[in-house]
Scaffold this motif. Sequence first.
Motif, mmCIF file in Angstrom:
data_model
loop_
_atom_site.group_PDB
_atom_site.id
_atom_site.type_symbol
_atom_site.label_atom_id
_atom_site.label_comp_id
_atom_site.label_asym_id
_atom_site.label_seq_id
_atom_site.Cartn_x
_atom_site.Cartn_y
_atom_site.Cartn_z
ATOM 1 N N ALA A 189 0.827 -1.200 -0.013
ATOM 2 C CA ALA A 189 -0.138 -0.117 0.060
ATOM 3 C C ALA A 189 0.936 1.100 0.105
ATOM 4 N N ASP A 190 2.031 1.270 0.762
ATOM 5 C CA ASP A 190 2.963 2.353 0.432
ATOM 6 C C ASP A 190 3.380 3.010 -0.645
ATOM 7 N N SER A 191 3.529 2.083 -1.432
ATOM 8 C CA SER A 191 4.130 2.737 -2.700
ATOM 9 C C SER A 191 2.948 2.563 -3.720
ATOM 10 N N ARG A 192 2.038 1.644 -3.705
ATOM 11 C CA ARG A 192 1.158 1.601 -4.962
ATOM 12 C C ARG A 192 -0.275 2.369 -4.324
ATOM 13 N N HIS A 193 -0.531 2.551 -3.311
ATOM 14 C CA HIS A 193 -1.567 3.201 -2.787
ATOM 15 C C HIS A 193 -1.384 4.119 -1.567
ATOM 16 N N PRO A 194 -0.436 5.141 -1.708
ATOM 17 C CA PRO A 194 0.005 6.076 -0.525
ATOM 18 C C PRO A 194 -1.079 6.678 0.010
ATOM 19 N N ASP A 195 -2.211 7.067 -0.553
ATOM 20 C CA ASP A 195 -3.254 7.638 0.009
ATOM 21 C C ASP A 195 -3.740 6.891 0.964
ATOM 22 N N LEU A 196 -4.118 5.856 0.697
ATOM 23 C CA LEU A 196 -4.765 4.806 1.628
ATOM 24 C C LEU A 196 -3.980 4.276 2.826
ATOM 25 N N ALA A 197 -2.513 4.319 2.591
ATOM 26 C CA ALA A 197 -1.466 3.845 3.547
ATOM 27 C C ALA A 197 -1.684 5.032 4.538
ATOM 28 N N ARG A 198 -1.709 6.135 4.119
ATOM 29 C CA ARG A 198 -1.692 7.725 5.011
ATOM 30 C C ARG A 198 -3.132 7.540 5.902
ATOM 31 N N LEU A 199 -4.059 6.983 5.111
ATOM 32 C CA LEU A 199 -5.542 6.925 5.802
ATOM 33 C C LEU A 199 -5.469 6.034 6.718
ATOM 34 N N ALA A 200 -4.722 4.874 6.829
ATOM 35 C CA ALA A 200 -4.597 3.730 7.896
ATOM 36 C C ALA A 200 -3.540 4.180 8.871
ATOM 37 N N GLY A 201 -2.702 5.077 8.498
ATOM 38 C CA GLY A 201 -1.757 5.486 9.554
ATOM 39 C C GLY A 201 -0.998 4.526 10.132
ATOM 40 N N ASP A 202 -0.296 4.502 11.093
ATOM 41 C CA ASP A 202 0.661 3.436 11.572
ATOM 42 C C ASP A 202 -0.289 2.708 12.664
ATOM 43 N N GLY A 203 -1.250 2.032 12.287
ATOM 44 C CA GLY A 203 -1.957 1.066 12.890
ATOM 45 C C GLY A 203 -3.294 0.619 12.212
ATOM 46 N N SER A 204 -4.476 1.122 12.818
ATOM 47 C CA SER A 204 -5.795 0.955 12.113
ATOM 48 C C SER A 204 -6.617 2.195 12.028
ATOM 49 N N VAL A 205 -7.542 2.160 11.184
ATOM 50 C CA VAL A 205 -8.379 3.329 10.929
ATOM 51 C C VAL A 205 -9.703 2.480 10.953
ATOM 52 N N LEU A 206 -10.969 2.993 11.635
ATOM 53 C CA LEU A 206 -12.194 2.758 11.656
ATOM 54 C C LEU A 206 -13.073 3.766 11.320
ATOM 55 N N ALA A 207 -13.799 3.546 10.148
ATOM 56 C CA ALA A 207 -14.819 4.627 9.763
ATOM 57 C C ALA A 207 -16.260 4.034 9.993
ATOM 58 N N LEU A 208 -17.009 4.659 10.809
ATOM 59 C CA LEU A 208 -18.388 3.945 11.271
ATOM 60 C C LEU A 208 -19.253 5.104 11.165
ATOM 61 N N SER A 209 -20.552 4.636 10.567
ATOM 62 C CA SER A 209 -21.872 5.448 10.350
ATOM 63 C C SER A 209 -22.878 4.531 10.117
ATOM 64 N N ALA A 210 -24.072 4.806 10.990
ATOM 65 C CA ALA A 210 -25.071 4.321 10.689
ATOM 66 C C ALA A 210 -25.342 2.677 10.718
ATOM 67 N N GLY A 211 -24.620 2.104 11.317
ATOM 68 C CA GLY A 211 -24.579 0.351 11.508
ATOM 69 C C GLY A 211 -23.628 0.010 10.445
ATOM 70 N N LYS A 212 -22.869 0.583 9.912
ATOM 71 C CA LYS A 212 -21.878 0.124 8.808
ATOM 72 C C LYS A 212 -20.600 0.878 9.274
ATOM 73 N N GLY A 213 -19.314 0.109 8.571
ATOM 74 C CA GLY A 213 -18.298 0.517 9.097
ATOM 75 C C GLY A 213 -17.225 -0.049 7.743
ATOM 76 N N LEU A 214 -15.963 0.889 7.434
ATOM 77 C CA LEU A 214 -15.042 0.545 6.866
ATOM 78 C C LEU A 214 -13.820 0.757 7.511
ATOM 79 N N ILE A 215 -13.281 -0.565 7.719
ATOM 80 C CA ILE A 215 -12.052 -0.857 8.646
ATOM 81 C C ILE A 215 -10.623 -1.114 7.881
ATOM 82 N N ALA A 216 -9.573 -0.537 8.111
ATOM 83 C CA ALA A 216 -8.358 -0.829 7.501
ATOM 84 C C ALA A 216 -7.309 -1.069 8.589
ATOM 85 N N ARG A 217 -6.274 -2.024 8.562
ATOM 86 C CA ARG A 217 -5.412 -2.092 9.440
ATOM 87 C C ARG A 217 -3.976 -2.679 8.891
#
Length: 381
Positions: A189-217
């Motif tokens: 991800a860091d080289s192919r999709h750097p924006d998504l790598a930054r979104l995940a940060g150094d660990g995990s990101v949880l985007a939650l709303s209305a009983g749904k979620g997108l999670i990346a770690r």
Amino acid sequence: MHPTTPRIAIIGAGPGGLTCARVLQRSGVPVTVFAHESSVAVDPQGGTLELQMTTGRTALRAAGLYEEFTALARPAGQEVRLLDHTATVLLQDAPAPGGPDRTEVDRAGLRRLLLASLTAGTVHWDRYLRTLHPLGDGRHKAEFDDGHTETFDLVIGADGAWSRVRPMLTDDTPHYSGVTFVETGISDADSRHPDLARLAGDGSVLALSAGKGLIARRHGHGRLLVYAAFRGSQDWALEAGVTMADTEAVRAVLLDGFAGWDDRLLALLRDNDGGFVNRPLFALPVPHPWPHTPGLTLLGDAAHLMTPFAGGGAGLAMLDGCELARALAEAGDPDAAVRAYESAMLRRATQAAEHAARALAQAFAPDVPDGALRLLPARRP
């Protein structure tokens, strides 16, 4: 142990069962492990395991494998961020310096380590338990799908969520939690999709709303592990008229389900590598006791299946296996050892399962994402 050493069988070759076998053998107690996988070459499901100091790593120390484990393990990303569906950061949690470390290991590497530590011939491959026949005095005849039978004084069910041993002890079966995770991933991800790598940060990101979620770690080797999570029917794909093998059709259904979410979050579903894996979340009742039955017991998911949202299931299974093995090795009465193990294990598992259930309920509560702020003891950005 007993003046006549009992014949012990472990059904299942996951982390808990293999840890139990290793500690038993290290104590001089013979054991046989039966694995349903066709051979040692079959890789286990799942990717990275995070092992906590008080569970999985404690078990590895007792197994005499801690140094070998540290050579395989790596630090786990410790930053956790909570976003809403607009990708606005609501909460950011970074560990304080000097806090407890988090360590992760590839499941396949841990399995190889445990298998290599066992006496040759301990694991019998391609043996799927069909049923157990009680013979009295705690003895059971194990019958396998290939027709093979053996008799044991103690059968340990380490065979996961859909255990074949559990029905001999209780009528309880796993129930669907109401939440499904659909798993995918993004490599390099860091080289192919750097924006998504930054979104995940150094660990995990949880985007939650209305009983749904997108999670990346963060996963090992630069990979992001991604989940689309939602409340709904476990048969959602069938009801949508798609099969999981049709990657583009599944992607379209998921993107439609998350319509209106920020495009930076939807890229987690658009830019994935390979396909999607459906993972409806199941759990056993909490607490999950059973009447003590001489000659039988359970560990790991067979004993206390819980939703993985709070993590730690593999480590708990390994601690179960370690403590059961030590109790058997140190006790003069194997049945008393199993009783003591079951009592301690149930208390520990109940606490962990209650925590996992609360975490899942809060993450997918009606007031998400506001209610989900209770998930993390952190500061707002």
